[in-house]
Design a protein around this motif. Structure first.
Motif, short mmCIF file in Angstrom:
data_model
loop_
_atom_site.label_atom_id
_atom_site.label_comp_id
_atom_site.label_asym_id
_atom_site.label_seq_id
_atom_site.Cartn_x
_atom_site.Cartn_y
_atom_site.Cartn_z
N LEU A 9 0.80 -1.22 0.00
CA LEU A 9 0.00 0.00 0.00
C LEU A 9 0.84 1.27 0.00
N ASP A 10 0.16 2.37 -0.38
CA ASP A 10 0.67 3.71 -0.19
C ASP A 10 -0.02 4.32 1.02
N TYR A 11 0.70 5.18 1.74
CA TYR A 11 0.10 5.85 2.89
C TYR A 11 0.71 7.25 2.98
N PHE A 12 -0.11 8.23 3.38
CA PHE A 12 0.39 9.60 3.35
C PHE A 12 -0.45 10.50 4.25
N ARG A 13 0.14 11.63 4.59
CA ARG A 13 -0.53 12.66 5.37
C ARG A 13 0.29 13.94 5.30
N ILE A 14 -0.25 15.01 5.85
CA ILE A 14 0.42 16.30 5.87
C ILE A 14 1.02 16.54 7.26
N SER A 15 2.26 17.03 7.29
CA SER A 15 2.89 17.44 8.54
C SER A 15 3.75 18.66 8.27
N LEU A 47 4.01 13.86 3.65
CA LEU A 47 4.79 12.70 4.02
C LEU A 47 4.17 11.50 3.33
N PHE A 48 4.96 10.81 2.53
CA PHE A 48 4.42 9.74 1.67
C PHE A 48 5.27 8.49 1.81
N GLY A 49 4.62 7.37 2.12
CA GLY A 49 5.28 6.08 2.17
C GLY A 49 4.68 5.16 1.14
#
Length: 424
Positions: free
Chosen positions: A287-293, A298-300
């Motif tokens: 999977l891809d996972y991401f959020r804002i910080s 920030l993207f994995g």
């Protein structure tokens, strides 16, 4: 102009924290409990044991939060990487329901510790499981219905493409499962906060203290480093993939490498990219996972089952990011780092004891931000003779990875099926 270069690999999270310093272990000391590993599970165990009046010594090979706990996507989610079906098949519906409730309690526990100990860790609420394909949407509906019916978990709702666009400005996703009780945090700041709280409650922490051997001498456990030894009544092994080197059991954990990047700071994030509060994971097996910080994305994405991070890199992860957000084509990636997670064969957590006094916590399989906090508490409770929940986890059956020296290449080959399935 495409800006596709990154500086030396650097963990973004390290740029936004102030570390405490803990001296290495030197000489011979005694404790009620010796904890090996200074991630979330180890720091949580140290905190809960110290609060209960135990003399606790924690040994960390590098620095607090150096491993997966300080490198992850930072998503505080209920549930398990294995899903409920694996737990139901092994333990029955009633016990699986109890474990689901424990995972929900794990999120609440982390939130309570953040509040109690005033840990500043960029806490935000809301998570979306994003569907790429119609079968993903169907799976999300089944998952939500199962949790509502069997577990009375009511904080999830399905959002369709049009509403989803108000959260994520991407054409990649067709629907999503939104959970407003889930959260996201700065994982390293949280881990360091737990360590400080443990220290303030009396736990003794030693960094740069690699454990070389654990042995039993009569009723005591000897935990040896290069420069010292801890003699204790109990030990808790929470060293992630490092547990396998210390346990006298067949290897049930496979080290898996994963990669993350952080962009430069972005303008108008909510208008052009995504809701800055929500965290996102997609529904692919890989999977891809991401959020804002801090106004950065920030993207994995991508994992290496060979355990070699060189097989994935910043460029590869950036290309995955651009599949989700092609509008970031000209945006610079300023941070890139990898981490190692501890994958079990069935992707369920692997907790247990050796000789009734050496506890191990492992197998979080990439779904451990909340569960590691709870795992530390459960180990502490079990040492204090309240072991019902810990014992339930220990009933989950785990198999060693087959193949001996060939176990990693065989597993890599098996994972090709999932990669192909993600592609169709």
């Amino acid at each position: 102009m495409i800006r596709d270069t990154v500086p030396l690999v650097q963990n973004f999270y390290e740029s936004a924290v102030v570390r405490d310093s803990y001296r290495p272990l030197e000489g011979s000391v005694t404790a009620d409990v010796c904890i090996v590993g200074g991630g979330i599970a180890g720091c949580s165990a140290a905190l809960h044991l110290a609060k209960a009046g135990y003399r606790v010594i924690l040994l960390e090979e590098f620095a607090i939060g150096y491993g997966a706990s300080g490198r992850s996507g930072g998503q505080l989610l209920p549930g398990y990487s294995s899903g409920q079906d694996v737990l139901i098949k092994q333990l029955g519906k009633e016990s699986a329901r109890i474990l689901w409730d424990v995972s929900v309690e794990a999120v609440r526990l982390a939130l309570a510790l953040i509040k109690e100990h005033d840990i500043e860790c960029d806490l935000k609420f809301g998570h979306i499981d994003a569907a790429i394909k119609p079968r993903h949407r169907d799976d999300l509906l089944r998952h939500m219905d199962q949790l509502q019916k069997d577990c009375q978990y009511q904080s999830m709702r399905l959002i369709e493409r049009e509403e989803l666009r108000s959260f994520i400005h991407s054409d990649r996703y067709i629907a999503g499962l939104h959970d407003d009780a889930a959260a996201s945090i700065h994982p390293l700041a949280y881990t360091l906060g737990l360590a400080r709280a443990a220290k303030m409650n009396g736990a003794i922490i030693h960094e740069h203290s690699k454990v070389r051997r654990i042995g039993r001498h009569g009723d005591s456990i000897h935990v040896e480093t290069d420069r010292g030894i801890v003699t204790s009544k109990h030990a808790v092994l929470s060293a992630n993939i490092g547990n396998s080197q210390l346990l006298s059991t067949p290897p049930r954990i496979l080290p898996v490498a994963t990669y993350m990047i952080a962009t430069e700071q972005l303008a108008n994030v909510s208008g052009t990219l995504m809701n800055p509060d929500v965290a996102v994971s997609d529904c692919n097996f890989i999977l891809d996972y991401f959020r804002i910080s801090n106004s950065r994305l920030l993207f994995g994405g991508g994992i290496s089952y060979s355990g070699h991070p060189s097989s994935i890199n910043a460029h590869y992860t950036r290309q995955r990011m651009l599949k989700v957000f092609p509008q970031l084509q000209s945006i610079k990636v300023e941070y890139a780092w990898h981490g190692m997670l501890d994958m079990s064969m069935n992707r369920a957590p692997d907790f247990g004891r050796v000789d009734n006094s050496i506890y191990y916590l492992q197998g979080f399989s990439g779904h451990g931000m909340a569960l590691t906090t709870m795992a530390g508490k459960l180990a502490a409770e079990s040492i204090a003779a309240h072991s019902e929940k810990f014992d339930l986890f220990s009933r989950i059956k785990h198999q060693p990875f087959p193949g001996g020296a060939l176990r990693t290449p065989l597993f890599v080959l098996a994972m090709l099926w999932y990669r192909l399935r993600d592609a169709v």
